[in-house]
Write an enzyme that holds these catalytic residues in place. Structure first.
Site, PDB file in Angstrom:
ATOM      1  N   LYS A  75       0.850  -1.202   0.000  1.00  0.00           N
ATOM      2  CA  LYS A  75       0.000   0.000   0.000  1.00  0.00           C
ATOM      3  C   LYS A  75       0.880   1.244   0.000  1.00  0.00           C
ATOM      4  CE  LYS A  75      -3.875   1.986   2.655  1.00  0.00           C
ATOM      5  NZ  LYS A  75      -4.699   1.829   3.877  1.00  0.00           N
ATOM      6  N   SER A 150      -9.679   1.676   2.944  1.00  0.00           N
ATOM      7  CA  SER A 150      -8.834   2.429   2.058  1.00  0.00           C
ATOM      8  C   SER A 150      -7.783   1.601   1.323  1.00  0.00           C
ATOM      9  CB  SER A 150      -8.116   3.531   2.846  1.00  0.00           C
ATOM     10  OG  SER A 150      -7.257   2.955   3.809  1.00  0.00           O
ATOM     11  N   SER A 174      -9.753  -0.608   7.225  1.00  0.00           N
ATOM     12  CA  SER A 174      -9.224  -0.472   5.864  1.00  0.00           C
ATOM     13  C   SER A 174      -8.493  -1.675   5.286  1.00  0.00           C
ATOM     14  CB  SER A 174      -8.292   0.731   5.782  1.00  0.00           C
ATOM     15  OG  SER A 174      -9.047   1.882   5.581  1.00  0.00           O
TER      16      SER A 174
HETATM   17  N1  GLN Z   1     -13.007   3.929   6.411  1.00  0.00           N
HETATM   18  C1  GLN Z   1     -12.454   4.379   7.646  1.00  0.00           C
HETATM   19  C2  GLN Z   1     -12.067   5.833   7.522  1.00  0.00           C
HETATM   20  O1  GLN Z   1     -12.399   6.381   6.543  1.00  0.00           O
HETATM   21  C3  GLN Z   1     -11.281   3.541   8.019  1.00  0.00           C
HETATM   22  C4  GLN Z   1     -10.063   3.906   7.271  1.00  0.00           C
HETATM   23  C5  GLN Z   1      -8.884   3.085   7.662  1.00  0.00           C
HETATM   24  O2  GLN Z   1      -8.987   2.057   8.325  1.00  0.00           O
HETATM   25  N2  GLN Z   1      -7.728   3.595   7.283  1.00  0.00           N
HETATM   26  O3  GLN Z   1     -11.456   6.393   8.370  1.00  0.00           O
END
Ligand code: GLN
Length: 496
Positions: A75, A150, A174
């Site tokens: 990532k 994400s 994410s």
């Molecule tokens: N979807 C969640 C957010 O927008 C989690 C994101 C993540 O785990 N980085 O913060």
């Protein structure tokens, strides 16, 4: 096996071929490269690739190491020396990492080869990868849908056999949520289990790096390489790391999972709050079937309550945005990254650098985070959120006195259409309703494929989440592995 089929192998099967010298690490990279060149224009999982560097690594790969010669996608929030590290943001569009994050050093020490950086929501803020300021990624199961986020690039790459395995980060879901909606396995390690050194911080008390993989065994192999103490991360735990992969079929000290693949004596908790309204009926029915399957393997399923669940999303968005507002202050155009041209004065410099460099979701969160930390609101919002966070942690602590793991859906809905939730941030936030409490409590979690929803004649993957107490990764790997091996879901592949 035809050469074109090679990228479909699991990490474990690829390693077996490599160790038998039936294929060379160089050929593996070449085959993967052809697959990515064929597939990635359709899904846009990658932001950058460096096959030249990968081939050099391949030529000196030590195949006796646990991940010897295995390419792993990373990532784009994790620093890989000399590679771009954009965090999906315009503000870091031209940034190249100066050093390897500890997880990358660990992967290399285990013989793995990082070769490409995957797309993500900007600074890991989002659940669809649409907040990437570079491009959206598409779900291999239906190109009109999101891969989750994400870590959507990592999930889509693994699902499409454009990566053997990948690293993601999970702050509120994410890794697990994109794994679920893209039909792969994803693991959020316990807080402190994996080093955050060299990983761009979003919310430091919640962030963890973890694997996305085709099988539980592969996830356990990657996890074994990246877990462990790092003196360069003061929140990293100095605890021994079990051999997760070797323990998959073995008996843990508590002797619950048996080597026959059965789950006799394993106690699984089903929180009544996790089967609430808003959950897609096809997701609910897949989870019900998965629970029956776990029972047929011998597990006892016990109803329980996590009474503070309803506050999870609200607490998460206070804590995460507060920490993000502090962490993202460093992107000011002075030391690195994008810088607005010809500023009139210092305020104009900051205002335009950050105003142009950050996308709308990141700005929304910096504003919210600054607000909840501001004097006058700190007690009412941030401090209150910290207190409720403790109640959520205690809910889990009480639950784990009675059960070995907690089962739930990973995401309340299958993959949604690109654009469908962009206009409504609250709807987007709800995608993480079952995952954020685990980050707030610092416990570990895994998502495994457990079925499909049928929508408009396409099949969309559904994920089963297992949550375990802090540092109990070995047990959730065992339970997830026993479940996976007794089903066929992980074998299904998207058709292009
Ligand atoms: N979807 C969640 C957010 O927008 C989690 C994101 C993540 O785990 N980085 O913060």
């Amino acid at each position: 096996m035809s050469p074109a089929d090679l990228p479909a192998l699991t990490v474990a099967d690829l390693q077996a071929l490599l160790r038998r010298r039936e294929i060379s690490p160089r050929e593996v990279i070449e085959r993967l490269r052809s697959r990515i060149e064929e597939i990635d224009p359709k899904i846009d999982a990658y932001l950058s690739l460096d096959f030249e560097a990968a081939l050099k690594e391949a030529d000196k790969a030590n195949l006796d190491l646990p991940l010897g010669g295995v390419p792993i996608a990373i990532k784009d929030i994790i620093n890989v020396a000399a590679q771009p590290c954009t965090c999906g943001s315009k503000i870091l569009a031209n940034y190249r990492a100066m050093y390897d994050a500890t997880v990358i050093r660990s992967l290399r020490a285990a013989g793995a080869i990082p070769f490409g950086k995957t797309n993500m929501d900007e600074f890991a803020m989002g659940s669809s990868t649409e907040n990437s300021s570079i491009k959206p990624t598409r779900n291999p199961w239906d190109l009109s849908r999101v891969p989750g986020g994400s870590s959507g690039g990592s999930a889509a790459a693994v699902a499409a056999d454009a990566a053997f395995g990948a690293l993601g980060t999970d702050t509120g879901g994410s890794i697990r949520q994109p794994a679920a909606v893209s039909g792969v396995v994803g693991v959020k390690p316990s807080y402190g289990r994996v080093s955050r050194y060299g990983v761009t911080a979003f919310a430091s008390s919640l962030d963890q790096v973890g694997p996305l993989a085709k099988t539980v065994q592969d996830a356990a192999l990657i996890m074994g390489a990246i877990a462990g103490h790092d003196p360069q991360d003061s929140t990293s735990l100095n605890e021994p790391v079990p051999d997760y992969a070797a323990l998959l079929n073995g008996d843990l000290a508590m002797g619950r999972v048996r080597s026959d693949g059965g789950l006799h004596g394993v106690r699984l908790g089903l929180p009544k709050e996790y089967m609430v309204q808003g959950i897609d009926p096809q997701v609910k029915s897949a989870i019900d079937t998965a629970i029956k399957q776990l029972q047929s393997l011998g597990a006892d399923v016990i109803d329980l309550s996590l009474p503070h669940t309803e506050y999870g999303i609200a607490v998460y968005y206070f804590v995460a945005t507060a920490e993000a507002s502090a962490n993202l202050a460093r992107f000011d155009g002075v030391r690195y990254g994008y810088r607005a041209e010809n500023p009139l004065d210092i305020l104009d410099h900051y205002g335009r650098t950050r105003g142009d460099g950050f996308g709308p979701e990141v700005k929304r969160r910096i504003i919210l985070g600054t607000y909840v930390l501001s004097s006058g609101y700190y007690d009412a919002y941030y401090l209150r959120a910290q207190k409720v966070r403790e109640l959520i942690r205690q809910d889990f602590a009480k639950a784990f006195e009675k059960v070995d793991a907690i089962v739930s859906p990973t995401s309340p809905v299958p993959a949604f259409k690109l654009g469908e939730r962009l206009a409504d941030p609250l709807q987007m936030y709800l995608a993480d309703i079952f995952t954020t409490p685990g980050n707030l409590a610092g416990i570990c979690g895994i998502s495994v494929p457990c079925g499909f929803a049928q929508i408009d004649s396409v099949q969309l993957p559904i994920g089963l989440q297992l949550l375990g107490k802090a540092l109990d990764e070995a047990r959730i790997f065992q339970i997830a592995h026993a479940y996976e091996q007794s089903t066929e879901w992980h074998k299904a592949k998207p058709q292009f």
